[in-house]
Design a protein around this motif. Structure first.
Motif, PDB file in Angstrom:
ATOM      1  N   VAL A   7       0.819  -1.217   0.000  1.00  9.61           N
ATOM      2  CA  VAL A   7       0.000   0.000   0.000  1.00  9.61           C
ATOM      3  C   VAL A   7       0.853   1.267   0.000  1.00  9.61           C
ATOM      4  N   ASP A   8       2.173   1.117   0.056  1.00  5.82           N
ATOM      5  CA  ASP A   8       3.042   2.301   0.112  1.00  5.82           C
ATOM      6  C   ASP A   8       2.914   3.161  -1.134  1.00  5.82           C
ATOM      7  N   HIS A   9       2.859   2.512  -2.292  1.00  5.26           N
ATOM      8  CA  HIS A   9       2.769   3.272  -3.540  1.00  5.26           C
ATOM      9  C   HIS A   9       1.493   4.109  -3.592  1.00  5.26           C
ATOM     10  N   ARG A  10       0.411   3.510  -3.189  1.00  7.54           N
ATOM     11  CA  ARG A  10      -0.872   4.221  -3.194  1.00  7.54           C
ATOM     12  C   ARG A  10      -0.865   5.346  -2.165  1.00  7.54           C
ATOM     13  N   LEU A  11      -0.254   5.121  -1.010  1.00  9.57           N
ATOM     14  CA  LEU A  11      -0.174   6.173   0.000  1.00  9.57           C
ATOM     15  C   LEU A  11       0.632   7.356  -0.519  1.00  9.57           C
ATOM     16  N   ALA A  12       1.717   7.061  -1.244  1.00  5.76           N
ATOM     17  CA  ALA A  12       2.524   8.138  -1.806  1.00  5.76           C
ATOM     18  C   ALA A  12       1.720   8.943  -2.821  1.00  5.76           C
ATOM     19  N   GLU A  13       0.943   8.248  -3.665  1.00  3.61           N
ATOM     20  CA  GLU A  13       0.101   8.930  -4.649  1.00  3.61           C
ATOM     21  C   GLU A  13      -0.916   9.832  -3.962  1.00  3.61           C
ATOM     22  N   LEU A  14      -1.539   9.313  -2.916  1.00  2.09           N
ATOM     23  CA  LEU A  14      -2.528  10.115  -2.199  1.00  2.09           C
ATOM     24  C   LEU A  14      -1.886  11.342  -1.570  1.00  2.09           C
ATOM     25  N   GLY A  15      -0.675  11.184  -1.023  1.00  2.00           N
ATOM     26  CA  GLY A  15       0.019  12.324  -0.450  1.00  2.00           C
ATOM     27  C   GLY A  15       0.305  13.404  -1.478  1.00  2.00           C
ATOM     28  N   GLN A  16       0.731  12.968  -2.681  1.00  2.00           N
ATOM     29  CA  GLN A  16       0.985  13.931  -3.750  1.00  2.00           C
ATOM     30  C   GLN A  16      -0.305  14.628  -4.179  1.00  2.00           C
ATOM     31  N   ASN A  17      -1.377  13.846  -4.290  1.00  2.00           N
ATOM     32  CA  ASN A  17      -2.663  14.429  -4.684  1.00  2.00           C
ATOM     33  C   ASN A  17      -3.144  15.461  -3.667  1.00  2.00           C
ATOM     34  N   ILE A  18      -2.980  15.140  -2.403  1.00  2.00           N
ATOM     35  CA  ILE A  18      -3.410  16.069  -1.355  1.00  2.00           C
ATOM     36  C   ILE A  18      -2.597  17.359  -1.428  1.00  2.00           C
ATOM     37  N   GLU A  19      -1.292  17.223  -1.652  1.00  2.00           N
ATOM     38  CA  GLU A  19      -0.444  18.407  -1.739  1.00  2.00           C
ATOM     39  C   GLU A  19      -0.833  19.282  -2.921  1.00  2.00           C
ATOM     40  N   LYS A  20      -1.114  18.635  -4.067  1.00  2.00           N
ATOM     41  CA  LYS A  20      -1.533  19.391  -5.253  1.00  2.00           C
ATOM     42  C   LYS A  20      -2.853  20.123  -4.996  1.00  2.00           C
ATOM     43  N   LEU A  21      -3.768  19.411  -4.361  1.00  2.00           N
ATOM     44  CA  LEU A  21      -5.066  20.025  -4.086  1.00  2.00           C
ATOM     45  C   LEU A  21      -4.932  21.194  -3.112  1.00  2.00           C
ATOM     46  N   ARG A  22      -4.034  21.067  -2.140  1.00  2.00           N
ATOM     47  CA  ARG A  22      -3.845  22.164  -1.189  1.00  2.00           C
ATOM     48  C   ARG A  22      -3.257  23.391  -1.873  1.00  2.00           C
ATOM     49  N   LEU A  23      -2.340  23.156  -2.815  1.00  2.00           N
ATOM     50  CA  LEU A  23      -1.801  24.274  -3.571  1.00  2.00           C
ATOM     51  C   LEU A  23      -2.886  24.959  -4.390  1.00  2.00           C
ATOM     52  N   GLU A  24      -3.772  24.143  -4.972  1.00  2.00           N
ATOM     53  CA  GLU A  24      -4.889  24.706  -5.723  1.00  2.00           C
ATOM     54  C   GLU A  24      -5.794  25.527  -4.809  1.00  2.00           C
ATOM     55  N   VAL A  25      -6.044  25.010  -3.617  1.00  2.00           N
ATOM     56  CA  VAL A  25      -6.897  25.733  -2.669  1.00  2.00           C
ATOM     57  C   VAL A  25      -6.264  27.076  -2.311  1.00  2.00           C
ATOM     58  N   GLN A  26      -4.953  27.061  -2.057  1.00  2.00           N
ATOM     59  CA  GLN A  26      -4.265  28.313  -1.735  1.00  2.00           C
ATOM     60  C   GLN A  26      -4.390  29.318  -2.878  1.00  2.00           C
ATOM     61  N   LYS A  27      -4.247  28.824  -4.121  1.00  2.00           N
ATOM     62  CA  LYS A  27      -4.338  29.706  -5.274  1.00  2.00           C
ATOM     63  C   LYS A  27      -5.723  30.346  -5.365  1.00  2.00           C
ATOM     64  N   PHE A  28      -6.761  29.522  -5.255  1.00  2.00           N
ATOM     65  CA  PHE A  28      -8.124  30.050  -5.380  1.00  2.00           C
ATOM     66  C   PHE A  28      -8.504  30.900  -4.172  1.00  2.00           C
ATOM     67  N   GLU A  29      -7.991  30.538  -2.988  1.00  2.00           N
ATOM     68  CA  GLU A  29      -8.269  31.369  -1.819  1.00  2.00           C
ATOM     69  C   GLU A  29      -7.613  32.740  -1.966  1.00  2.00           C
ATOM     70  N   GLY A  30      -6.429  32.778  -2.613  1.00  2.00           N
ATOM     71  CA  GLY A  30      -5.796  34.071  -2.871  1.00  2.00           C
ATOM     72  C   GLY A  30      -6.641  34.931  -3.778  1.00  2.00           C
ATOM     73  N   TRP A  31      -7.193  34.315  -4.838  1.00  2.00           N
ATOM     74  CA  TRP A  31      -8.065  35.070  -5.747  1.00  2.00           C
ATOM     75  C   TRP A  31      -9.336  35.509  -5.029  1.00  2.00           C
ATOM     76  N   LEU A  32      -9.826  34.609  -4.159  1.00  2.00           N
ATOM     77  CA  LEU A  32     -11.042  34.941  -3.412  1.00  2.00           C
ATOM     78  C   LEU A  32     -10.783  36.109  -2.462  1.00  2.00           C
ATOM     79  N   ALA A  33      -9.627  36.079  -1.801  1.00  2.00           N
ATOM     80  CA  ALA A  33      -9.283  37.173  -0.894  1.00  2.00           C
ATOM     81  C   ALA A  33      -9.140  38.477  -1.661  1.00  2.00           C
ATOM     82  N   GLU A  34      -8.605  38.387  -2.870  1.00  2.00           N
ATOM     83  CA  GLU A  34      -8.456  39.572  -3.712  1.00  2.00           C
ATOM     84  C   GLU A  34      -9.810  40.185  -4.040  1.00  2.00           C
ATOM     85  N   VAL A  35     -10.785  39.305  -4.397  1.00  2.00           N
ATOM     86  CA  VAL A  35     -12.121  39.802  -4.736  1.00  2.00           C
ATOM     87  C   VAL A  35     -12.784  40.429  -3.528  1.00  2.00           C
TER      88      VAL A  35
END
Length: 558
Positions: free
Chosen positions: A391-419
């Motif tokens: 299950v290590d490979h799948r856990l690593a994939e999930l960790g990467q996905n979570i990190e990518k999604l958090r970066l996306e959230v930060q990006k959209f939250e920045g735009w939201l804060a701007e608005v």
């Protein structure tokens, strides 16, 4: 019992026909109830299908429309109709079990009982007929013996009177007459006995056996009549039992209808579609009486940004033309990632919706990661159940996905804060990353443009001459800053019929020839014109475009 003795033995056939008719009536009623249950089931099924047909589809735009009180009431009506259908299924089930099933078993028992009673009746008939035949035989024998005795007596008297007959013949005739007389006496005794027996049997037959059989048949028939009456009562009771529940369903529908708040729905529409823009200002008067001013006005067509004298026209007429076009731009299905093509309020809602969706995705990924982590712990404690490294490979994939999604959230939250005004406007580089380049390279421009940005990134508010000089003209800005209608850059032929139902689109018929006023800019839409008053967007794949050779020059002129 007089009612039974009134029916004679010869009425068995009529009774048999009548009781068979009674069974036929019972079976006909069973068939009637069975068809009623089928109708109830069919009706319930149609109601359920109707309710399902008009239910909103999950995760669709239609589901979002059910936030209004009127549509919520309609949804409640659909749910209550589903419960309403369930009560008709209850009617069908109860009628099947309490009426159809019970009467079907009863009919089988009734047929057996009827068969038994008429078998006893036929047996009694046969017995009395046998007794009657015995009586008739005994009577005929007695009659015959009496006649034989009379003839023998006459013959004896004749022989006794004849002097020529020997004494022996006379004696023989006398003995024969005595024998015949004795036989007649015996036949008489037998006939009397048989007659007495028959009369007794006949009395029992008509006053005991047959009345008893008729009594049983009468009781059987009366039970049948009572049973069908009880079934009819049950038929009504089954319907009556569900009336309170059906009444509750109808009460809930009424309650849902009374909960509709037209003011609240109107306010929700306002909140959903308010743009955040202020209405356009008054259009300035342009004085064409002076040739010089007319020249300036005409020259502003090509250098509206570079010449400060064109400011009144830019601020007045441009605003009037750009305000209605805000609706047209909504048809574009592919826009900037930061939704900067939308009005401020709409943009804020879209950004908030995107942040919520990303947070949900993060939660899903985290739930999966937690589950896999627990599974890995189980494998570590119990190696026979599985390999922890699997299950290590799948856990690593999930960790990467979570990190990518958090970066996306930060990006959209920045735009939201701007608005929402919590952060300053983005820099030119950030706008380039969002897919929409706006040449605004000074903080002053960014500050004054925040409230004037139109759905497509252009400006609708009047800008000062100084600002116009600082903002270079781009092709994107040219799209919305023209004072006159865009010139045609070619023609096109509609390959298919397109029903332009959304705002900003235009309907075309297959084979129709139209004018092209704006090419596809990569979003899959081409802007066309039919006449001076009709223009809009159509899918590029629906038309075949023929551009003019001087189209570029025309665009440059504008």
């Amino acid at each position: 019992c007089k009612s039974q003795t009134d029916l004679w033995n010869d009425q068995f056939d009529n009774l048999e026909k009548h009781t068979q008719w009674g069974i036929d009536v019972l079976e006909k009623y069973i068939k009637f109830v069975k068809e009623r249950t089928e109708i109830e089931l069919s009706y319930a099924k149609q109601l359920r299908n109707l309710s399902k047909k008009y239910q909103p589809k999950k995760n669709s735009k239609e589901e979002e429309e059910y936030r209004y009180t009127s549509t919520k009431a309609f949804l409640a009506t659909l749910n209550e109709m589903n419960d309403y259908a369930g009560q008709h299924e209850v009617i069908s089930e109860n009628m099947t079990s309490l009426i159809t099933g019970e009467l079907t078993r009863y009919v089988q028992e009734l047929k057996q009982e009827r068969k038994s009673h008429f078998h006893d009746g036929r047996k009694a008939q046969q017995h009395i007929e046998t007794c009657w035949k015995q009586l008739e035989a005994s009577k005929r024998r007695f009659e015959r013996d009496c006649k034989e005795a009379d003839r023998a007596q006459q013959y004896f008297e004749k022989m006794d009177a004849d002097i020529n007959v020997t004494k022996a013949d006379v004696e023989k005739a006398r003995q024969q007459a005595q024998l015949r007389h004795q036989m007649a006496e015996d036949s008489k005794a037998e006939y009397c006995s048989t007659l007495q027996k028959f009369n007794s049997e006949q009395h029992d037959h008509y006053y005991t056996h047959i009345p008893n059989i008729f009594q049983k048949i009468q009781e059987m028939e009366e039970r049948r009549i009572v049973r069908i009456g009880e079934s009819m009562k049950t038929f009504a009771d089954v319907d009556r039992q569900v009336i309170p529940i059906i009444g509750k369903c109808l009460d809930e529908i009424t309650k849902a209808a009374e909960s509709i708040d037209h003011k609240n729905d109107s306010q929700m529409v306002i909140e959903a579609f308010k743009s955040g823009f202020e209405p356009p200002g008054d259009v300035d008067f342009e004085d064409f009486t002076q040739p010089m001013k007319r020249t300036v006005s005409e020259s502003s067509l090509s250098n509206s940004r570079g010449d400060g004298k064109s400011e009144p026209k830019f601020g007045g007429k441009s605003k009037g033309k750009l305000w209605p076009f805000i609706k047209k731009n909504k048809v574009l299905t592919s826009g900037p990632e930061d939704f900067s093509n939308l009005p401020p309020e709409q943009r804020r809602k879209k950004l908030q919706q995107k942040v919520d969706e990303l947070n949900k995705d993060i939660q899903k990924e985290m739930d999966q990661k937690d589950a896999l982590t627990k599974m890995k712990d189980v494998y570590i404690k119990n190696p026979q159940m599985g390999d922890p490294a699997s299950v290590d490979h799948r856990l690593a994939e999930l960790g990467q996905n979570i990190e990518k999604l958090r970066l996306e959230v930060q990006k959209f939250e920045g735009w939201l804060a701007e608005v929402e005004g919590r952060l300053p406007m983005r820099t030119e580089q950030a706008r380039r990353q969002s897919g929409l380049y706006e040449a605004q390279n000074t903080s002053a421009v960014n500050s004054c443009a925040q409230d004037r940005e139109s759905p497509d990134g252009s400006y609708t508010e009047e800008q000062s001459q100084e600002t116009e000089m600082k903002v270079p003209a781009t092709d994107f800005d040219d799209e919305f800053d023209d004072e006159e209608p865009l010139p045609t850059i070619g023609t096109c032929k509609a390959l298919y019929t397109f029903e332009g139902q959304n705002e900003g689109t235009i309907s075309v018929a297959e084979g129709e020839m139209l004018y092209v006023i704006e090419e596809d800019k990569g979003d899959g839409w081409t802007r066309i014109r039919r006449n001076e008053d009709e223009e809009g967007y159509v899918p590029t794949s629906y038309v075949e475009v023929y551009l003019d050779k001087n189209a570029k020059g025309a665009m440059t002129y504008i």
